[in-house]
Design a protein around this motif. Structure first.
Motif, mmCIF file in Angstrom:
data_model
loop_
_atom_site.group_PDB
_atom_site.id
_atom_site.type_symbol
_atom_site.label_atom_id
_atom_site.label_comp_id
_atom_site.label_asym_id
_atom_site.label_seq_id
_atom_site.Cartn_x
_atom_site.Cartn_y
_atom_site.Cartn_z
ATOM 1 N N ALA A 1 1.103 -1.452 0.073
ATOM 2 C CA ALA A 1 0.139 0.441 0.176
ATOM 3 C C ALA A 1 0.912 1.272 -0.354
ATOM 4 O O ALA A 1 0.054 2.384 -1.102
ATOM 5 C CB ALA A 1 -0.602 -0.466 1.270
ATOM 6 N N GLY A 2 2.019 1.011 0.772
ATOM 7 C CA GLY A 2 2.771 2.577 0.798
ATOM 8 C C GLY A 2 3.403 2.654 -0.993
ATOM 9 O O GLY A 2 3.528 3.705 -1.074
ATOM 10 N N ALA A 3 3.319 1.714 -1.504
ATOM 11 C CA ALA A 3 4.895 1.897 -2.596
ATOM 12 C C ALA A 3 3.485 2.317 -3.788
ATOM 13 O O ALA A 3 4.400 3.209 -4.598
ATOM 14 C CB ALA A 3 4.708 -0.036 -2.991
ATOM 15 N N LEU A 4 2.539 1.866 -3.872
ATOM 16 C CA LEU A 4 1.018 2.211 -4.278
ATOM 17 C C LEU A 4 0.783 4.209 -4.387
ATOM 18 O O LEU A 4 1.015 5.038 -5.029
ATOM 19 C CB LEU A 4 0.364 1.773 -4.442
ATOM 20 N N ALA A 5 0.437 4.412 -2.690
ATOM 21 C CA ALA A 5 0.524 5.782 -2.423
ATOM 22 C C ALA A 5 1.993 6.297 -2.986
ATOM 23 O O ALA A 5 1.882 7.536 -3.308
ATOM 24 C CB ALA A 5 0.482 5.871 -0.491
ATOM 25 N N ALA A 6 2.924 5.953 -2.720
ATOM 26 C CA ALA A 6 4.224 7.054 -3.525
ATOM 27 C C ALA A 6 4.156 7.194 -4.943
ATOM 28 O O ALA A 6 4.107 8.414 -4.953
ATOM 29 C CB ALA A 6 5.467 6.299 -3.107
ATOM 30 N N ILE A 7 3.344 5.935 -5.692
ATOM 31 C CA ILE A 7 3.210 6.671 -6.356
ATOM 32 C C ILE A 7 2.863 7.698 -7.176
ATOM 33 O O ILE A 7 2.883 8.385 -8.442
ATOM 34 C CB ILE A 7 4.051 5.060 -7.982
ATOM 35 N N ILE A 8 2.240 7.313 -6.577
ATOM 36 C CA ILE A 8 0.342 8.137 -6.975
ATOM 37 C C ILE A 8 0.983 9.869 -6.950
ATOM 38 O O ILE A 8 0.411 10.245 -7.359
ATOM 39 C CB ILE A 8 -1.271 8.296 -6.232
ATOM 40 N N PHE B 1 -4.986 7.159 -0.801
ATOM 41 C CA PHE B 1 -3.791 5.638 -0.939
ATOM 42 C C PHE B 1 -3.153 6.276 -0.071
ATOM 43 O O PHE B 1 -2.517 5.042 0.549
ATOM 44 C CB PHE B 1 -2.995 5.969 -1.952
ATOM 45 N N ILE B 2 -2.413 6.872 0.758
ATOM 46 C CA ILE B 2 -2.013 7.792 1.494
ATOM 47 C C ILE B 2 -2.857 6.733 2.762
ATOM 48 O O ILE B 2 -2.211 6.420 3.754
ATOM 49 C CB ILE B 2 -2.015 8.808 1.688
ATOM 50 N N GLY B 3 -3.702 6.742 3.380
ATOM 51 C CA GLY B 3 -5.191 6.734 4.260
ATOM 52 C C GLY B 3 -4.979 5.408 4.098
ATOM 53 O O GLY B 3 -5.268 4.588 4.939
ATOM 54 N N ASN B 4 -5.169 4.778 2.633
ATOM 55 C CA ASN B 4 -5.102 2.377 3.038
ATOM 56 C C ASN B 4 -3.721 2.626 3.959
ATOM 57 O O ASN B 4 -3.317 1.639 4.150
ATOM 58 C CB ASN B 4 -5.156 2.709 1.456
ATOM 59 N N PHE B 5 -2.758 3.205 3.627
ATOM 60 C CA PHE B 5 -1.174 2.919 3.893
ATOM 61 C C PHE B 5 -0.846 2.520 5.540
ATOM 62 O O PHE B 5 -1.517 2.074 6.246
ATOM 63 C CB PHE B 5 -0.237 3.342 3.580
ATOM 64 N N LEU B 6 -1.672 3.932 5.991
ATOM 65 C CA LEU B 6 -2.300 4.598 7.094
ATOM 66 C C LEU B 6 -2.824 3.600 7.894
ATOM 67 O O LEU B 6 -3.151 3.360 8.928
ATOM 68 C CB LEU B 6 -2.525 5.858 8.278
#
Length: 412
Positions: free
Chosen positions: A89-96, A173-178
């Motif tokens: 999830a963190g990787a996906l949040a970073a690219i977006i 995406f950041i919300g999902n990571f957290l």
């Protein structure tokens, strides 16, 4: 209250609360991915491809995952899958966040999540029985778990709709990571008395074969798994097309799309709460048949609804039918499987459920591209009704043969 009786168990309560937060984040991300891919490409086929990548590993890996989980500490495997999911999830949040809108990269990360889920979902389902001290409360725990999942399906897309239109996709995406932080915190507070797993004497391939023989040899289990397999291949993937319904057919935006997701989630919660109140597993097969019928009919009506409010009503009924169908089959398998085979039996359910959806997503994406989204959803509903009818005919004939055999034995 009777409906919440499983929450009296500390371990299940921690699991329930942690997953409640995490699943909201998951649905926020799922909604954002679908909207982002369709916004960037305008392709129904690519929508189906993203869903395919995220779920196809369940078709290939689930039986192996079930055998592996039966051989090891399920709690430790679950912790590992949650940590790796957080990293994905963190990787996906970073690219977006950095505006790297690369569709192949998004598909690849969806594939990674699918591989993780093949182990994570099977492990979570098989560990459920260890969180509930009194086994008669297991159906209630499964139903509450489904209620939690579908409440997240309402809240997650609703949040996503507001965030997408106000802040953009990256915040989803950041919300999902957290959201993985509270679930891991709750897991570390759990105290499970798991039996010591003895060193396996058989190879994992032998146990794979034993699991297949057990499931295929039980006609009741195999017929229920076949039913969910057909539904997952031809019926459940209808929701892949909801961004098209929201954006093109009803001329809406991200908020409109979130209404469709939330409507399905509302119907799912209603059926999950009904199932949570059941005190016996006896009516599960009958509930599955009724739910499958409601599911098929609601999709046919949804397909040709010209008014948004009416479409949302039928979407609610589709969520109700889909949830009751899948949850009834899941509960039936968990309550009718011997403990030594539980993870392996569940893995075949996961394979038939989540593993068939990606292939179905490609099929319905191609059908919508070729013949239009309304006809594609209508065909999904018709196939669902036909499958339900065939299941009823099979069960009726099988019951008739059993009665005939009992009468013959009685005469002797």
């Amino acid at each position: 209250m009777n409906i919440f009786r499983s929450l009296k168990y500390r371990n299940f309560k921690l699991f329930f609360y942690g997953q409640s937060i995490s699943l909201i984040g998951t649905w926020m991300q799922k909604t954002a991915v679908s909207w982002l891919v369709y916004r960037l490409t305008g392709s129904a086929l690519l929508l189906g491809l993203v869903a395919f990548a995220s779920l196809i590993p369940s078709l290939i890996l689930s039986p192996y995952a079930g055998s592996l989980i039966d051989r090891h500490n399920r709690y430790k495997i679950l912790v590992i899958t949650q940590v790796v999911s957080m990293l994905q999830a963190g990787a996906l949040a970073a690219i977006i966040f950095f505006k790297f809108y690369n569709i192949p990269c998004i598909i690849f990360l969806s594939l990674i999540q699918g591989i993780i889920n093949a182990f994570d979902v099977t492990c979570r389902q098989s560990l459920m029985v260890e969180m509930v001290d009194q086994k008669e409360d297991l159906p209630n725990a499964i139903a509450l778990n489904s209620t939690m999942s579908n409440m997240a399906r309402i809240v997650g897309p609703a949040f996503a709709g507001v965030i997408l239109s106000t802040f953009g996709e990256d915040i989803c995406f950041i919300g999902n990571f957290l959201s993985y932080i509270p679930v891991l915190a709750c897991m570390f507070m759990m105290k499970l008395n798991l039996s010591v797993v003895e060193r396996p004497q058989k190879s994992i391939w032998v146990e794979l074969e034993e699991g297949f023989k057990y499931v295929s040899g039980d006609r009741e289990l195999s017929s229920m798994i076949l039913m969910i397999g057909v539904s997952s291949l031809f019926v459940i993937p209808f929701n892949t097309l909801m961004p098209i319904f929201a954006k093109d057919l009803f001329h809406g935006n991200a908020g409109t799309f979130s209404w469709f997701e939330s409507a399905a989630g509302l119907g799912s919660v209603i059926s999950a709460m009904y199932l949570a109140n059941l005190r016996s597993a006896k009516p599960l097969m009958r509930i599955m048949v009724i739910a499958s019928t409601v599911f098929g009919l609601s999709l046919i009506l949804l397909a040709y609804s010209g008014i948004l409010s009416l479409a949302l009503v039928f979407m609610t009924f589709s969520g109700l039918g889909m949830m009751a169908q899948t949850s009834a089959i899941n509960t039936y398998i968990q309550t009718h499987t011997i403990p030594a085979m539980r993870a392996r039996a569940i893995s075949y359910y996961i394979m038939a459920y989540q593993g068939m959806i990606p292939i179905g997503s490609l099929i319905i994406g191609w059908t919508a591209q070729a013949f239009g989204p309304r006809l594609a959803v209508c065909l999904a509903g018709l196939i669902g009704l036909c499958a339900t009818g065939l299941f009823v005919v099979y069960k009726t004939k099988r019951s008739g043969r059993q009665i005939s055999m009992q009468n013959l034995l009685h005469l002797r």
